[in-house]
Design an enzyme around this catalytic site. Structure first.
Site, PDB file in Angstrom:
ATOM      1  N   GLU A 163       0.841  -1.255  -0.025  1.00 42.52           N
ATOM      2  CA  GLU A 163      -0.078   0.044   0.030  1.00 42.52           C
ATOM      3  C   GLU A 163       0.660   1.271  -0.160  1.00 42.52           C
ATOM      4  O   GLU A 163       0.422   2.385  -0.652  1.00 42.52           O
ATOM      5  CB  GLU A 163      -0.903  -0.151   1.293  1.00 42.52           C
ATOM      6  N   CYS A 183      -8.463  -1.866   4.388  1.00 45.04           N
ATOM      7  CA  CYS A 183      -8.378  -2.945   5.160  1.00 45.04           C
ATOM      8  C   CYS A 183      -9.457  -3.367   5.801  1.00 45.04           C
ATOM      9  O   CYS A 183      -9.623  -4.333   6.442  1.00 45.04           O
ATOM     10  CB  CYS A 183      -7.182  -2.178   6.371  1.00 45.04           C
ATOM     11  N   GLU A 245     -16.197 -10.756   4.657  1.00 47.43           N
ATOM     12  CA  GLU A 245     -15.061 -10.509   3.604  1.00 47.43           C
ATOM     13  C   GLU A 245     -14.330 -11.818   3.070  1.00 47.43           C
ATOM     14  O   GLU A 245     -13.989 -12.098   1.828  1.00 47.43           O
ATOM     15  CB  GLU A 245     -13.829  -9.827   4.148  1.00 47.43           C
TER      16      GLU A 245
END
Length: 472
Positions: A163, A183, A245
């Protein structure tokens, strides 16, 4: 793990319609009239679990003495040994499945634990709020018969490498700014639902949990000489949305789910108690190498501003080629709400914003849509004070106790960081070796394949699809 029904639920038999859950929901996903059972709007819900944390209505003694109680525990995915009250708002659990897998000798069981777990798990065993127990946690997981004990903190360090490089590239080119962190799955789901036209502004990085999941079944499998297809990958998270997720279609590597199942802090405590493990008196044990070695920067992902602080620690040195003069970046630390600052990286003035709690992100999104946002980098966490206040954390009924717990957990996270010999992600020796032996370089071909993803609009999805329900 693909879910056949929603993760966050409200039991109509128990709900009194007090609407405390509606008051705390950051996206107005709770529907119902006062005094009547509430429902969850599948399209709006971001699965953050704050409604689960605040719900105080629980089953009466008369219910708890009958078969109805046993049936409800079964429906909620709880073990028969659980003795805590049954509250109206709850998240569907996966503990029975994990317990069965742990007893299956044909599986190679791997577990990873998020940064916030080690500062909250002890509360479930009567220890003071914020007690730091990474060693006891690792020992308990070995007693549960996991074959490898890894750490999501390692994935946090990898995230900073990917990132941070991505951010610097965008700043230098001036493209797709500001860049948002990716995140927090609750934030990502909200962006896909409420602002799909801005998805190019999100970092393409997977979350640390999913990065570890991908590495467990590739790099880790090679290190351990194990067939990736036999690996059963478990993640212990402070977040109920992590269950959502890991079920996303994009989260697989070479045809295998990266993370097979997620359990929360509370559910790990249930497993430990069910196994009769004396958690308080366990001697400390280490995490396994290489995916269990982490820096102080990796550990602070558990608090609001932590991703930003970790990124600046590494970004400063990548840009200036000099040692950052101060590792404690107080200007991004704080509590619930919106914070802004300017970080000086040599000649570069990096304008940043930190959003703690999804209800504070709307103005930021409006600015980005209008092209008036002054920021380069924006961290967004769905829960009030980051992962330490996640929906899967130990439940406290009083607001004063919750605030006390959040502060104690944050203090413990920062103390853990300050005591680490290595406090910058790019100086983690296990990370250096990972890139040298396996990934090559950040944003390279291998890391792009394993560690990056795409996001998509949920505007036109059915309610079930928006909530992560598998449809035939």
């Amino acid at each position: 793990m693909l879910f056949s029904e929603p993760i966050i639920k409200i039991d109509p038999e128990l709900c009194t319609g007090c609407r405390r859950c509606a008051a705390v929901c950051p996206v107005d996903a709770i529907i119902g009239e006062p005094g009547k059972p509430q429902e969850v709007d599948a399209h709006r819900c971001v699965v953050c679990g704050q409604c689960v944390q605040i719900c105080t209505v629980y089953a009466a003694d008369s219910l708890e003495s009958g078969d109805n109680l046993k049936n409800k525990r079964l429906q909620r995915g709880q073990l028969p040994s659980v003795r805590e009250p049954l509250f109206a708002a709850y998240s569907a659990g996966q503990v029975p499945e994990v317990k069965r897998a742990l007893a299956d000798s044909a599986l190679y069981k791997v577990v990873q634990c998020a940064p916030a777990i080690r500062v909250s798990l002890a509360e479930e065993f009567g220890l003071p709020m914020g007690t730091l127990t990474p060693g006891k946690m690792a020992a308990a997981l070995r007693h549960l018969k996991f074959d490898r004990i890894y750490d999501t903190n390692f994935g946090a360090d990898v995230t900073i490498m990917e990132e941070g490089t991505e951010l610097i590239g965008r700043v230098m080119s001036g493209e797709r700014l500001p860049m948002f962190t990716s995140c927090c799955p609750a934030w990502v789901k909200h962006a896909e639902t409420a602002a799909p036209e801005l998805l190019d502004h999100l970092s393409s990085c997977k979350s640390p949990m999913q990065m570890v999941g991908a590495l467990v079944k590739t790099y880790g499998a090679k290190q351990n000489g194990v067939d990736p297809a036999k690996i059963y990958s478990v993640a212990v998270m402070p977040c109920t949305c992590k269950e959502f997720e890991c079920s996303r279609e994009e989260m697989e590597v070479d045809g295998l789910r990266e993370v097979d199942v997620v359990i929360t802090t509370r559910e790990l405590a249930q497993l430990i108690k069910d196994a009769g493990i004396d958690f308080v008196n366990l001697p400390d044990e280490p995490f396994d190498s290489p995916l269990g070695i982490y820096s102080g920067a990796g550990s602070i992902f558990g608090v609001t501003g932590g991703v930003m602080e970790a990124a600046i620690r590494t970004g400063y040195e990548l840009v200036t080629h000099e040692t950052i003069p101060n590792l404690q970046l107080d200007f991004v630390r704080g509590e619930e709400g919106l914070r802004t600052a300017t970080a000086q990286l040599g000649d570069l003035e990096l304008r940043v914003a930190v959003v703690a709690g999804l209800k504070y992100v709307s103005e930021i999104l409006k600015q980005v849509k209008e092209g008036t946002s002054p920021y380069h980098f924006i961290e967004v966490m769905g829960c009030p004070e980051g992962c330490v206040s996640g929906g899967g954390q130990p439940k406290l009924l009083l607001e004063t106790l919750r605030k006390k717990a959040y502060q104690a957990r944050k203090s413990s996270v920062y103390r853990h960081d300050s005591h680490q010999q290595v406090r910058k992600s790019h100086e983690n020796p296990a990370i250096i070796k990972l890139y040298k032996d396996f990934l090559g370089e950040p944003l390279g071909h291998v890391s792009h394949h394993l560690l990056h993803t795409t996001f998509h609009s949920r505007e036109k999805m059915s309610p079930n699809q928006a909530l992560g329900v598998k449809e035939d």
